[in-house]
Design a protein around this motif. Structure first.
Motif, PDB file in Angstrom:
ATOM      1  N   ILE A  13      17.693  12.065  49.593  1.00  0.00           N
ATOM      2  CA  ILE A  13      19.109  11.875  49.278  1.00  0.00           C
ATOM      3  C   ILE A  13      19.421  12.439  47.899  1.00  0.00           C
ATOM      4  O   ILE A  13      20.424  13.131  47.704  1.00  0.00           O
ATOM      5  N   GLY A  16      20.335  16.249  47.090  1.00  0.00           N
ATOM      6  CA  GLY A  16      21.673  16.787  47.289  1.00  0.00           C
ATOM      7  C   GLY A  16      22.712  16.275  46.292  1.00  0.00           C
ATOM      8  O   GLY A  16      23.891  16.577  46.426  1.00  0.00           O
ATOM      9  N   VAL A  17      22.269  15.528  45.291  1.00  0.00           N
ATOM     10  CA  VAL A  17      23.198  14.921  44.331  1.00  0.00           C
ATOM     11  C   VAL A  17      23.380  15.829  43.123  1.00  0.00           C
ATOM     12  O   VAL A  17      22.423  16.374  42.597  1.00  0.00           O
ATOM     13  N   ARG A  18      24.645  15.962  42.706  1.00  0.00           N
ATOM     14  CA  ARG A  18      24.953  16.694  41.466  1.00  0.00           C
ATOM     15  C   ARG A  18      25.004  15.695  40.325  1.00  0.00           C
ATOM     16  O   ARG A  18      25.777  14.749  40.362  1.00  0.00           O
ATOM     17  N   VAL A  21      25.690  11.358  37.570  1.00  0.00           N
ATOM     18  CA  VAL A  21      26.314  10.626  38.664  1.00  0.00           C
ATOM     19  C   VAL A  21      26.290   9.129  38.352  1.00  0.00           C
ATOM     20  O   VAL A  21      25.379   8.641  37.686  1.00  0.00           O
ATOM     21  N   THR A  25      28.749   6.242  42.949  1.00  0.00           N
ATOM     22  CA  THR A  25      28.706   7.525  43.670  1.00  0.00           C
ATOM     23  C   THR A  25      27.389   7.664  44.424  1.00  0.00           C
ATOM     24  O   THR A  25      27.360   8.163  45.551  1.00  0.00           O
ATOM     25  N   LEU A  26      26.299   7.204  43.824  1.00  0.00           N
ATOM     26  CA  LEU A  26      25.003   7.235  44.512  1.00  0.00           C
ATOM     27  C   LEU A  26      25.035   6.384  45.778  1.00  0.00           C
ATOM     28  O   LEU A  26      24.499   6.783  46.816  1.00  0.00           O
ATOM     29  N   ASP A  28      27.703   5.638  47.599  1.00  0.00           N
ATOM     30  CA  ASP A  28      28.515   6.365  48.588  1.00  0.00           C
ATOM     31  C   ASP A  28      27.736   7.519  49.207  1.00  0.00           C
ATOM     32  O   ASP A  28      27.771   7.725  50.423  1.00  0.00           O
ATOM     33  N   THR A  29      27.013   8.257  48.372  1.00  0.00           N
ATOM     34  CA  THR A  29      26.224   9.392  48.860  1.00  0.00           C
ATOM     35  C   THR A  29      25.133   8.921  49.814  1.00  0.00           C
ATOM     36  O   THR A  29      24.894   9.539  50.856  1.00  0.00           O
ATOM     37  N   GLU A  32      26.644   8.014  53.181  1.00  0.00           N
ATOM     38  CA  GLU A  32      27.007   9.229  53.919  1.00  0.00           C
ATOM     39  C   GLU A  32      25.771   9.944  54.464  1.00  0.00           C
ATOM     40  O   GLU A  32      25.840  10.586  55.513  1.00  0.00           O
ATOM     41  N   ALA A  33      24.639   9.823  53.753  1.00  0.00           N
ATOM     42  CA  ALA A  33      23.407  10.498  54.165  1.00  0.00           C
ATOM     43  C   ALA A  33      22.625   9.705  55.209  1.00  0.00           C
ATOM     44  O   ALA A  33      21.583  10.158  55.679  1.00  0.00           O
TER      45      ALA A  33
END
Length: 84
Positions: A13, A16-18, A21, A25-26, A28-29, A32-33
């Motif tokens: 996971i 793919g994180v910018r 953060v 946001t982590l 949420d990411t 979604e993943a």
């Protein structure tokens, strides 16, 4: 992609994180993943901070001590404290 589990799932996971953060946001990411509830719960338990790189997240996320290879720095410290 299947359900992401454990430390390896979290690492995938984080690829793919910018960064930087926030914890929210982590979370949420991860949702979604397709992260499992264990990863999402661990992220929710991490300090509400801005993270600059994946290793900061891995050190902050309290993954279970019982999962092989999932020992974070904080988990190892807790284990040492239990032995003394």
């Amino acid at each position: 992609m299947g359900v992401e589990r454990g430390i390896e799932g979290l690492r995938r996971i984080l690829e793919g994180v910018r960064f930087p953060v926030t914890r929210d946001t982590l979370i949420d990411t991860a949702l979604e993943a397709g992260a499992d509830e264990e990863i999402v719960s661990a992220l929710r338990a991490a300090p509400a901070a801005e993270y600059n790189e994946p290793n900061e997240v891995l050190r902050a996320v309290p993954l279970p001590d019982t999962e092989p290879g999932a020992h974070t720095e904080s988990a190892r410290a807790r284990e040492r404290d239990r032995r003394t």
